[in-house]
Design a protein around this motif. Sequence first.
Motif, PDB file in Angstrom:
ATOM      1  N   LEU A 250      12.032  -2.546   1.613  1.00 25.22           N
ATOM      2  CA  LEU A 250      11.064  -2.050   0.632  1.00 25.22           C
ATOM      3  C   LEU A 250       9.648  -2.481   0.991  1.00 25.22           C
ATOM      4  CD1 LEU A 250      13.015  -2.623  -2.716  1.00 25.22           C
ATOM      5  CD2 LEU A 250      12.745  -0.497  -1.425  1.00 25.22           C
ATOM      6  N   LEU A 251       9.503  -3.690   1.525  1.00 24.07           N
ATOM      7  CA  LEU A 251       8.193  -4.154   1.976  1.00 24.07           C
ATOM      8  C   LEU A 251       7.651  -3.260   3.088  1.00 24.07           C
ATOM      9  CD1 LEU A 251       5.862  -6.179   2.131  1.00 24.07           C
ATOM     10  CD2 LEU A 251       7.306  -7.611   3.600  1.00 24.07           C
ATOM     11  N   GLN A 252       8.503  -2.907   4.021  1.00 23.50           N
ATOM     12  CA  GLN A 252       8.081  -2.022   5.108  1.00 23.50           C
ATOM     13  C   GLN A 252       7.757  -0.628   4.585  1.00 23.50           C
ATOM     14  OE1 GLN A 252      11.482  -2.351   7.691  1.00 23.50           O
ATOM     15  NE2 GLN A 252      10.693  -4.169   8.736  1.00 23.50           N
ATOM     16  N   SER A 258       1.217   2.935   2.224  1.00 19.44           N
ATOM     17  CA  SER A 258      -0.188   2.560   2.065  1.00 19.44           C
ATOM     18  C   SER A 258      -1.021   2.939   3.275  1.00 19.44           C
ATOM     19  CB  SER A 258      -0.307   1.053   1.811  1.00 19.44           C
ATOM     20  OG  SER A 258      -1.632   0.670   1.592  1.00 19.44           O
ATOM     21  N   LEU A 259      -0.426   2.929   4.466  1.00 19.59           N
ATOM     22  CA  LEU A 259      -1.151   3.267   5.692  1.00 19.59           C
ATOM     23  C   LEU A 259      -1.095   4.750   6.026  1.00 19.59           C
ATOM     24  CD1 LEU A 259      -0.136   0.269   7.996  1.00 19.59           C
ATOM     25  CD2 LEU A 259      -2.208   0.547   6.607  1.00 19.59           C
ATOM     26  N   HIS A 260      -0.444   5.532   5.194  1.00 13.12           N
ATOM     27  CA  HIS A 260      -0.363   6.972   5.429  1.00 13.12           C
ATOM     28  C   HIS A 260      -1.766   7.566   5.439  1.00 13.12           C
ATOM     29  CE1 HIS A 260       0.647  11.231   4.751  1.00 13.12           C
ATOM     30  NE2 HIS A 260       1.846  10.920   5.244  1.00 13.12           N
ATOM     31  N   PRO A 261      -2.038   8.532   6.329  1.00 13.42           N
ATOM     32  CA  PRO A 261      -3.389   9.103   6.423  1.00 13.42           C
ATOM     33  C   PRO A 261      -3.921   9.665   5.110  1.00 13.42           C
ATOM     34  CG  PRO A 261      -2.062   9.764   8.316  1.00 13.42           C
ATOM     35  CD  PRO A 261      -1.129   9.066   7.368  1.00 13.42           C
ATOM     36  N   LYS A 262      -3.055  10.154   4.241  1.00 10.95           N
ATOM     37  CA  LYS A 262      -3.510  10.713   2.979  1.00 10.95           C
ATOM     38  C   LYS A 262      -3.796   9.637   1.936  1.00 10.95           C
ATOM     39  CE  LYS A 262      -1.209  15.204   3.370  1.00 10.95           C
ATOM     40  NZ  LYS A 262      -0.280  16.170   2.721  1.00 10.95           N
ATOM     41  N   VAL A 263      -3.236   8.447   2.131  1.00 10.68           N
ATOM     42  CA  VAL A 263      -3.398   7.363   1.151  1.00 10.68           C
ATOM     43  C   VAL A 263      -4.523   6.421   1.555  1.00 10.68           C
ATOM     44  CG1 VAL A 263      -2.268   5.432  -0.004  1.00 10.68           C
ATOM     45  CG2 VAL A 263      -0.980   7.527   0.484  1.00 10.68           C
ATOM     46  N   LYS A 264      -4.439   5.903   2.790  1.00 14.72           N
ATOM     47  CA  LYS A 264      -5.442   4.981   3.329  1.00 14.72           C
ATOM     48  C   LYS A 264      -5.688   3.801   2.393  1.00 14.72           C
ATOM     49  CE  LYS A 264      -7.863   8.660   5.855  1.00 14.72           C
ATOM     50  NZ  LYS A 264      -9.164   9.362   6.052  1.00 14.72           N
ATOM     51  N   GLY A 265      -4.592   3.174   1.986  1.00 16.81           N
ATOM     52  CA  GLY A 265      -4.700   2.070   1.042  1.00 16.81           C
ATOM     53  C   GLY A 265      -4.908   0.716   1.677  1.00 16.81           C
ATOM     54  N   ALA A 399       9.735  -1.273  -9.367  1.00 18.03           N
ATOM     55  CA  ALA A 399       8.365  -1.631  -8.988  1.00 18.03           C
ATOM     56  C   ALA A 399       7.954  -0.896  -7.719  1.00 18.03           C
ATOM     57  CB  ALA A 399       8.248  -3.143  -8.798  1.00 18.03           C
ATOM     58  N   THR A 400       8.850  -0.835  -6.754  1.00 17.96           N
ATOM     59  CA  THR A 400       8.543  -0.139  -5.502  1.00 17.96           C
ATOM     60  C   THR A 400       8.328   1.347  -5.735  1.00 17.96           C
ATOM     61  OG1 THR A 400       9.905  -1.756  -4.316  1.00 17.96           O
ATOM     62  CG2 THR A 400       9.345   0.275  -3.158  1.00 17.96           C
ATOM     63  N   LEU A 401       9.198   1.951  -6.543  1.00 19.09           N
ATOM     64  CA  LEU A 401       9.073   3.387  -6.814  1.00 19.09           C
ATOM     65  C   LEU A 401       7.761   3.701  -7.525  1.00 19.09           C
ATOM     66  CD1 LEU A 401      12.711   4.319  -7.930  1.00 19.09           C
ATOM     67  CD2 LEU A 401      11.585   4.842  -5.767  1.00 19.09           C
ATOM     68  N   ILE A 402       7.394   2.887  -8.520  1.00 23.70           N
ATOM     69  CA  ILE A 402       6.153   3.131  -9.259  1.00 23.70           C
ATOM     70  C   ILE A 402       4.952   2.955  -8.336  1.00 23.70           C
ATOM     71  CG2 ILE A 402       4.675   2.272 -11.110  1.00 23.70           C
ATOM     72  CD1 ILE A 402       7.157   1.651 -12.709  1.00 23.70           C
ATOM     73  N   TYR A 403       4.996   1.939  -7.483  1.00 23.00           N
ATOM     74  CA  TYR A 403       3.883   1.711  -6.560  1.00 23.00           C
ATOM     75  C   TYR A 403       3.715   2.896  -5.617  1.00 23.00           C
ATOM     76  CZ  TYR A 403       1.157  -0.190  -2.703  1.00 23.00           C
ATOM     77  OH  TYR A 403       0.212  -0.372  -1.720  1.00 23.00           O
ATOM     78  N   VAL A 404       4.804   3.385  -5.032  1.00 23.79           N
ATOM     79  CA  VAL A 404       4.737   4.526  -4.108  1.00 23.79           C
ATOM     80  C   VAL A 404       4.231   5.767  -4.838  1.00 23.79           C
ATOM     81  CG1 VAL A 404       6.123   6.070  -2.684  1.00 23.79           C
ATOM     82  CG2 VAL A 404       6.515   3.594  -2.580  1.00 23.79           C
ATOM     83  N   TRP A 405       4.737   5.980  -6.043  1.00 22.62           N
ATOM     84  CA  TRP A 405       4.311   7.148  -6.819  1.00 22.62           C
ATOM     85  C   TRP A 405       2.820   7.085  -7.131  1.00 22.62           C
ATOM     86  CZ3 TRP A 405       2.908   7.061 -12.181  1.00 22.62           C
ATOM     87  CH2 TRP A 405       2.686   8.318 -12.728  1.00 22.62           C
ATOM     88  N   ARG A 406       2.339   5.912  -7.542  1.00 27.15           N
ATOM     89  CA  ARG A 406       0.921   5.776  -7.865  1.00 27.15           C
ATOM     90  C   ARG A 406       0.045   5.953  -6.630  1.00 27.15           C
ATOM     91  NH1 ARG A 406      -0.615   3.043 -12.773  1.00 27.15           N
ATOM     92  NH2 ARG A 406      -2.455   2.263 -11.655  1.00 27.15           N
ATOM     93  N   GLN A 407       0.507   5.508  -5.471  1.00 29.99           N
ATOM     94  CA  GLN A 407      -0.284   5.672  -4.252  1.00 29.99           C
ATOM     95  C   GLN A 407      -0.437   7.147  -3.891  1.00 29.99           C
ATOM     96  OE1 GLN A 407      -1.890   3.163  -2.406  1.00 29.99           O
ATOM     97  NE2 GLN A 407      -1.373   2.083  -4.294  1.00 29.99           N
ATOM     98  N   PHE A 408       0.628   7.908  -4.013  1.00 27.86           N
ATOM     99  CA  PHE A 408       0.525   9.328  -3.696  1.00 27.86           C
ATOM    100  C   PHE A 408      -0.289  10.085  -4.746  1.00 27.86           C
ATOM    101  CE2 PHE A 408       4.252   8.647  -0.841  1.00 27.86           C
ATOM    102  CZ  PHE A 408       3.683   9.202   0.290  1.00 27.86           C
ATOM    103  N   ARG A 409      -0.212   9.651  -5.992  1.00 31.80           N
ATOM    104  CA  ARG A 409      -1.030  10.279  -7.029  1.00 31.80           C
ATOM    105  C   ARG A 409      -2.508  10.020  -6.768  1.00 31.80           C
ATOM    106  NH1 ARG A 409      -0.141  10.144 -13.231  1.00 31.80           N
ATOM    107  NH2 ARG A 409      -1.989  11.394 -12.865  1.00 31.80           N
ATOM    108  N   ARG A 410      -2.810   8.803  -6.361  1.00 31.66           N
ATOM    109  CA  ARG A 410      -4.200   8.483  -6.049  1.00 31.66           C
ATOM    110  C   ARG A 410      -4.679   9.283  -4.846  1.00 31.66           C
ATOM    111  NH1 ARG A 410      -6.501   3.819  -7.668  1.00 31.66           N
ATOM    112  NH2 ARG A 410      -7.318   3.396  -5.593  1.00 31.66           N
TER     113      ARG A 410
END
Length: 414
Positions: A250-252, A258-265, A399-410
């Motif tokens: 899940l950490l990976q 977060s490093l996805h080109p569309k997210v750039k987190g 927690a992981t699912l919500i974090y991933v979802w929020r990153q793509f929404r952002r």
Amino acid sequence: MWLDSELTSVTLVASHVRGYVNVMTNEAMEDPGVSSRERYARFMENSCCTHFCIGPNPFMARFVYALLFLLASLLAWAIRDYGRSAISEFQRLNGCHGARYCLGAEGVLRISFGCSSFFFVMFLSTAGTKKLDDPRNSWHSEWWPAKIIMWMGFIAVPFFIPSAFIQLYGKIAHFGAGAFLLIQLVSVISFITWLNDCCRSEKRCPIQVPILSIAAYVASILGIVLMYVWYASKPTCSLNILFITLTLVLLQLMTFVSLHPKVKGGFLSPGLMGMYIVFLCWSAIRSEPQTEVCNQKAQAATSADWLTITSFVIAVFVVVMATFSTGIDSKCFQFKRTRAESEDDVPYGYGFFHFVFAMGGMYFAMLFIGWNAHKTMQKWTIDVGWASTWVRLVNEWLATLIYVWRQFRRAQGE
């Protein structure tokens, strides 16, 4: 529950850090000739005088509510560990399934029901309060003699309620406790996201961000390694190995998203989230029954020694602090801001604050009875049992699912 204090300290100061940064930034734009030291002194003066010295005091009120919540938690613990003989005098409690051994659990549920009912009534009476001149602001921040008497009444009345209803409440409390965990989870993720944006915006922290990111990843990997050593040292500990390995995956996953080109987190937010899910995994394994052969750390704390007692006391205070810090963070659930804030607005959502405390009352009951009303809990223990373990694990995965979802929404501009 040693790491609970670290996690809650972050969520507790989140709202204060946000407020301080916003005030200092606005004042710097309005009056650039004023030094940072003078702006800080002005901020502290306004905070102390305005928030703690004048009229109805919502800032002090939240501490009083937290104190009432703490007293209810301690009373529930005392009844569970030392009040069985007194509770057994109530003949109406003899309907408890399993007779005498679960009277302690019923006592916890009765205190929890009274505490949650009090805060739910406060929620109904303060929800929707927007302005400081609203009469409900005075009701939230004043009238303490009346509210304390009301609180005492809500705590006492459940002991005269039939056992069947309390057992039903115990089932409902599972959902309330789950709602509390979900609210706290969103609050923590919201703060981590805010901190990441604050540090990365306009390159405010060019050196601190890489250092903090590296430290977060090192702490996460170190935590995973220690869990392998302490809880998965034998091949027969396959379940713990699965839990820990899944946490590493899940950490990976969060880093990749977060490093996805569309997210750039960047690396900071997944690093901090990695520490959070490692903590949740550690809490889950620590909650395994003390008879579990792979949980060597729990076996070393079977007696009520000073370490066990200290851990218990810290855990109780952490529950109160977590409820307090989450209750004042209602803004993280506002997906769209409909109007600008003004000086006569209430400082935090009163209804949301009391709702969180109502759900927190159900949550501390589940911790004290191990999420099972028909289970015997040893003295000075909290949140122990397979039910507690799976609750923590589901919380980690969620927690992981919500974090991933929020990153793509952002990334999509929300």
